[in-house]
Design a protein around this motif. Structure first.
Motif, PDB file in Angstrom:
ATOM      1  N   PHE A 190     -75.537  23.987  22.101  1.00  0.00           N
ATOM      2  CA  PHE A 190     -76.908  24.465  22.283  1.00  0.00           C
ATOM      3  C   PHE A 190     -77.252  24.437  23.765  1.00  0.00           C
ATOM      4  O   PHE A 190     -76.802  23.555  24.505  1.00  0.00           O
ATOM      5  CB  PHE A 190     -77.913  23.570  21.538  1.00  0.00           C
ATOM      6  CG  PHE A 190     -77.774  23.589  20.053  1.00  0.00           C
ATOM      7  CD1 PHE A 190     -78.492  24.504  19.290  1.00  0.00           C
ATOM      8  CD2 PHE A 190     -76.928  22.703  19.413  1.00  0.00           C
ATOM      9  CE1 PHE A 190     -78.366  24.525  17.913  1.00  0.00           C
ATOM     10  CE2 PHE A 190     -76.789  22.714  18.030  1.00  0.00           C
ATOM     11  CZ  PHE A 190     -77.519  23.628  17.279  1.00  0.00           C
ATOM     12  N   ARG A 227     -77.585  18.128  13.932  1.00  0.00           N
ATOM     13  CA  ARG A 227     -78.674  18.871  14.560  1.00  0.00           C
ATOM     14  C   ARG A 227     -79.751  17.880  14.974  1.00  0.00           C
ATOM     15  O   ARG A 227     -80.380  17.247  14.125  1.00  0.00           O
ATOM     16  CB  ARG A 227     -79.261  19.915  13.606  1.00  0.00           C
ATOM     17  CG  ARG A 227     -80.195  20.912  14.301  1.00  0.00           C
ATOM     18  CD  ARG A 227     -80.622  21.997  13.335  1.00  0.00           C
ATOM     19  NE  ARG A 227     -81.504  22.967  13.953  1.00  0.00           N
ATOM     20  CZ  ARG A 227     -81.112  24.049  14.589  1.00  0.00           C
ATOM     21  NH1 ARG A 227     -79.829  24.293  14.712  1.00  0.00           N
ATOM     22  NH2 ARG A 227     -81.978  24.904  15.109  1.00  0.00           N
ATOM     23  N   PHE A 231     -84.969  19.193  18.077  1.00  0.00           N
ATOM     24  CA  PHE A 231     -84.938  20.651  17.941  1.00  0.00           C
ATOM     25  C   PHE A 231     -85.965  21.147  16.924  1.00  0.00           C
ATOM     26  O   PHE A 231     -86.432  22.275  17.008  1.00  0.00           O
ATOM     27  CB  PHE A 231     -83.546  21.129  17.534  1.00  0.00           C
ATOM     28  CG  PHE A 231     -82.539  21.116  18.666  1.00  0.00           C
ATOM     29  CD1 PHE A 231     -82.919  20.838  19.967  1.00  0.00           C
ATOM     30  CD2 PHE A 231     -81.210  21.380  18.433  1.00  0.00           C
ATOM     31  CE1 PHE A 231     -82.007  20.816  21.005  1.00  0.00           C
ATOM     32  CE2 PHE A 231     -80.275  21.378  19.460  1.00  0.00           C
ATOM     33  CZ  PHE A 231     -80.682  21.088  20.754  1.00  0.00           C
ATOM     34  N   LYS A 236     -88.452  28.201  18.875  1.00  0.00           N
ATOM     35  CA  LYS A 236     -87.105  28.765  18.830  1.00  0.00           C
ATOM     36  C   LYS A 236     -86.724  29.484  20.125  1.00  0.00           C
ATOM     37  O   LYS A 236     -85.539  29.580  20.461  1.00  0.00           O
ATOM     38  CB  LYS A 236     -86.978  29.721  17.651  1.00  0.00           C
ATOM     39  CG  LYS A 236     -87.022  29.038  16.299  1.00  0.00           C
ATOM     40  CD  LYS A 236     -86.826  30.025  15.170  1.00  0.00           C
ATOM     41  CE  LYS A 236     -86.837  29.323  13.813  1.00  0.00           C
ATOM     42  NZ  LYS A 236     -86.656  30.284  12.686  1.00  0.00           N
ATOM     43  N   PHE A 239     -84.608  27.382  23.067  1.00  0.00           N
ATOM     44  CA  PHE A 239     -83.235  26.890  22.952  1.00  0.00           C
ATOM     45  C   PHE A 239     -82.432  27.863  22.093  1.00  0.00           C
ATOM     46  O   PHE A 239     -82.981  28.620  21.293  1.00  0.00           O
ATOM     47  CB  PHE A 239     -83.174  25.472  22.385  1.00  0.00           C
ATOM     48  CG  PHE A 239     -83.481  25.365  20.910  1.00  0.00           C
ATOM     49  CD1 PHE A 239     -82.469  25.243  19.975  1.00  0.00           C
ATOM     50  CD2 PHE A 239     -84.790  25.355  20.463  1.00  0.00           C
ATOM     51  CE1 PHE A 239     -82.750  25.132  18.627  1.00  0.00           C
ATOM     52  CE2 PHE A 239     -85.090  25.250  19.118  1.00  0.00           C
ATOM     53  CZ  PHE A 239     -84.053  25.134  18.186  1.00  0.00           C
ATOM     54  N   ALA A 240     -81.120  27.864  22.301  1.00  0.00           N
ATOM     55  CA  ALA A 240     -80.267  28.823  21.606  1.00  0.00           C
ATOM     56  C   ALA A 240     -78.883  28.232  21.388  1.00  0.00           C
ATOM     57  O   ALA A 240     -78.458  27.311  22.100  1.00  0.00           O
ATOM     58  CB  ALA A 240     -80.159  30.113  22.417  1.00  0.00           C
ATOM     59  N   ARG A 241     -78.170  28.786  20.398  1.00  0.00           N
ATOM     60  CA  ARG A 241     -76.781  28.389  20.178  1.00  0.00           C
ATOM     61  C   ARG A 241     -75.918  29.014  21.265  1.00  0.00           C
ATOM     62  O   ARG A 241     -76.087  30.172  21.628  1.00  0.00           O
ATOM     63  CB  ARG A 241     -76.299  28.882  18.811  1.00  0.00           C
ATOM     64  CG  ARG A 241     -76.951  28.223  17.620  1.00  0.00           C
ATOM     65  CD  ARG A 241     -76.600  26.766  17.489  1.00  0.00           C
ATOM     66  NE  ARG A 241     -75.200  26.527  17.234  1.00  0.00           N
ATOM     67  CZ  ARG A 241     -74.677  26.299  16.029  1.00  0.00           C
ATOM     68  NH1 ARG A 241     -75.462  26.300  14.959  1.00  0.00           N
ATOM     69  NH2 ARG A 241     -73.394  26.067  15.884  1.00  0.00           N
ATOM     70  N   GLN A 242     -74.994  28.235  21.798  1.00  0.00           N
ATOM     71  CA  GLN A 242     -74.050  28.747  22.781  1.00  0.00           C
ATOM     72  C   GLN A 242     -72.839  27.824  22.822  1.00  0.00           C
ATOM     73  O   GLN A 242     -72.986  26.603  22.866  1.00  0.00           O
ATOM     74  CB  GLN A 242     -74.679  28.830  24.170  1.00  0.00           C
ATOM     75  CG  GLN A 242     -73.788  29.502  25.215  1.00  0.00           C
ATOM     76  CD  GLN A 242     -74.431  29.518  26.592  1.00  0.00           C
ATOM     77  OE1 GLN A 242     -74.540  28.497  27.249  1.00  0.00           O
ATOM     78  NE2 GLN A 242     -74.870  30.693  27.018  1.00  0.00           N
ATOM     79  N   TYR A 244     -70.314  25.510  24.077  1.00  0.00           N
ATOM     80  CA  TYR A 244     -70.263  24.689  25.281  1.00  0.00           C
ATOM     81  C   TYR A 244     -68.960  24.927  26.029  1.00  0.00           C
ATOM     82  O   TYR A 244     -68.919  24.939  27.262  1.00  0.00           O
ATOM     83  CB  TYR A 244     -70.404  23.206  24.929  1.00  0.00           C
ATOM     84  CG  TYR A 244     -70.648  22.339  26.144  1.00  0.00           C
ATOM     85  CD1 TYR A 244     -71.943  22.049  26.564  1.00  0.00           C
ATOM     86  CD2 TYR A 244     -69.582  21.824  26.883  1.00  0.00           C
ATOM     87  CE1 TYR A 244     -72.175  21.272  27.694  1.00  0.00           C
ATOM     88  CE2 TYR A 244     -69.806  21.043  28.006  1.00  0.00           C
ATOM     89  CZ  TYR A 244     -71.098  20.766  28.407  1.00  0.00           C
ATOM     90  OH  TYR A 244     -71.326  20.003  29.536  1.00  0.00           O
TER      91      TYR A 244
END
Length: 427
Positions: A190, A227, A231, A236, A239-242, A244
């Motif tokens: 994240f 999680r 969060f 929303k 923050f975002a999924r990414q 690492y």
């Protein structure tokens, strides 16, 4: 709600597997589409996701087990064999009552064979359940296979050509690390927009809690399934999924020192350029040949100048770019934990074609870089021919090219995704 080939959440998972393996579609895209058209609750959505990805990761291992109890597995209809594999995954790798998995497998085999193969499915899955109780360890798979490559392929559920490639390229110890990583769920990554006050506060809280695998203060990697509580309290949009590991491969090249403008030549949905933006790198231009990705990029990062183009033949003037960022198409063998369907779709011929494509992208992108500028090269694969050998070949051809840095995700990384990156300077 859309009707599936078989009923219930397992039926949805079965359709996703079928569309991915037989139809060639990306497993995650198929899953997203299926879930968006269903009315399943959160628990069932997680169940479907676990079966889909777990089965794809363990498919070869599961087939080795089934072959012990089937006299002619190749003679079974592919859908029935797939049902047996998915039910076996539940029995051997999930906390699901064995009788429920057996009942679903038997009922599904009946449906798919018009009642003919229910008895066979019942007998086979009960034997799988007994084996699961006894434990199918490494010695079991050694007994069922001939030779080291076949054993490693069966136990680690990976095609033999990939096993051989990694053994030849990295040696036994590293190869087993990579093989083990690709049957495990990857880290959940994240990234927080720490320019936002609440996101910055959340990042500080996460650093204090210290429940992450790795962090740079803005991005975090957690073990799969975890999680953080903070969060749930964040909007929303901050923050975002990414991945690492992907972020790390770019970060080690120290983009804050790059000459500008930076051209992100294979921009995708813009994850890399958002990272560059957060580090104050400017100006940035971006391109991608895929219209859907480009549309998403423009929608999510409207401040970036983006255009549709292929890095094979970039529509840019000679010596006009400070740094060319090339996240090139590759075989994806470094991210099999996240995209397990890839190992059933890639072939050695595909890899050879990709190597030629990467070489063209390097050659033509180099022309756009001015003297004193740089070119960053990134892949998500474990294959020296696409990584170290590709860059060494490029350097040999270009006397005005100097290797500044070369990096690979360490084999012991708990991220379970592996990237390669290199930075070249133009003299």
């Amino acid at each position: 709600m859309k009707k599936f080939s078989l009923p219930g959440p397992r039926g949805l998972a079965f359709d996703c597997v079928t569309r991915s393996l037989d139809g060639g579609a990306d497993a995650q895209a198929v899953l997203d589409d299926a879930l968006s058209s269903s009315d399943l609750d959160q628990r069932d959505r997680g169940f479907v996701t676990e079966i889909l990805y777990g089965y794809l990761r363990m498919r070869i291992r599961l087939q080795t087990v089934l072959n012990c109890f089937l006299s002619n597995p190749d003679g079974l209809p592919a859908p029935v064999l797939r049902v047996l594999g998915m039910a076996s995954y539940e029995i051997m790798h999930m906390d699901v009552p064995a009788y429920a998995s057996v009942d679903w497998g038997v009922d599904s085999a009946k449906r798919l064979s018009r009642g003919k193969l229910g008895g066979l499915a019942n007998a086979v899955l009960r034997k799988v359940a007994r084996l699961a109780e006894d434990g199918a360890d490494e010695d079991f798979f050694r007994r069922q296979t001939q030779g080291d490559v076949e054993y490693l392929s069966a136990y680690y559920s990976c095609p033999e050509w990939i096993v051989e490639l990694w053994l030849d390229s990295y040696g036994r110890e590293k190869a087993e690390m990579y093989l083990d990583a690709q049957i495990c769920p990857p880290a959940a990554g994240f990234v927080l927009n720490t320019k936002d006050k609440e996101a910055r506060k959340a990042a500080l809280t996460l650093m204090e809690e210290n429940d992450f695998i790795e962090s740079d203060g803005q991005a975090f990697a957690f073990y799969s399934g975890y999680r953080p509580q903070v969060f749930k309290e964040l909007p929303k949009e901050v923050f975002a999924r990414q991945s690492y590991a992907a972020r790390e491969a770019l970060s080690v090249l120290e983009p804050v020192k790059w000459a500008v403008p930076v051209w992100d030549a294979c921009a995708g949905r813009g994850g890399k350029l958002r990272f560059l933006n957060s580090k104050g790198v400017s100006p940035i231009i971006a391109s991608d040949p895929h219209l859907r990705r480009l549309s998403a990029l423009k929608r999510e990062t409207p401040s970036i100048s983006a255009f549709r183009a292929s890095a094979i033949n970039p529509p840019l003037a000679y010596s006009s770019i400070g740094t060319a960022l090339l996240d090139v198409p590759c075989s994806g063998l470094g991210v099999l934990s996240r995209r397990p369907d890839t190992k059933f779709k890639r072939t050695p011929d595909d890899v050879a074609s990709l190597i030629r494509l990467q070489s063209k992208i390097l050659e033509n992108s180099w022309k756009t870089v001015r003297s004193g500028g740089r070119m960053a090269y990134i892949t998500c694969t474990l294959n020296p021919a696409e990584n170290e050998v590709q860059i060494a070949s490029f350097l040999k051809k270009h006397k005005d090219a100097k290797l500044v840095k070369e990096w690979t995700t360490p084999p012991e990384s708990e991220l379970r995704e592996f990237f390669y990156s290199a930075l070249i300077e133009k003299n």
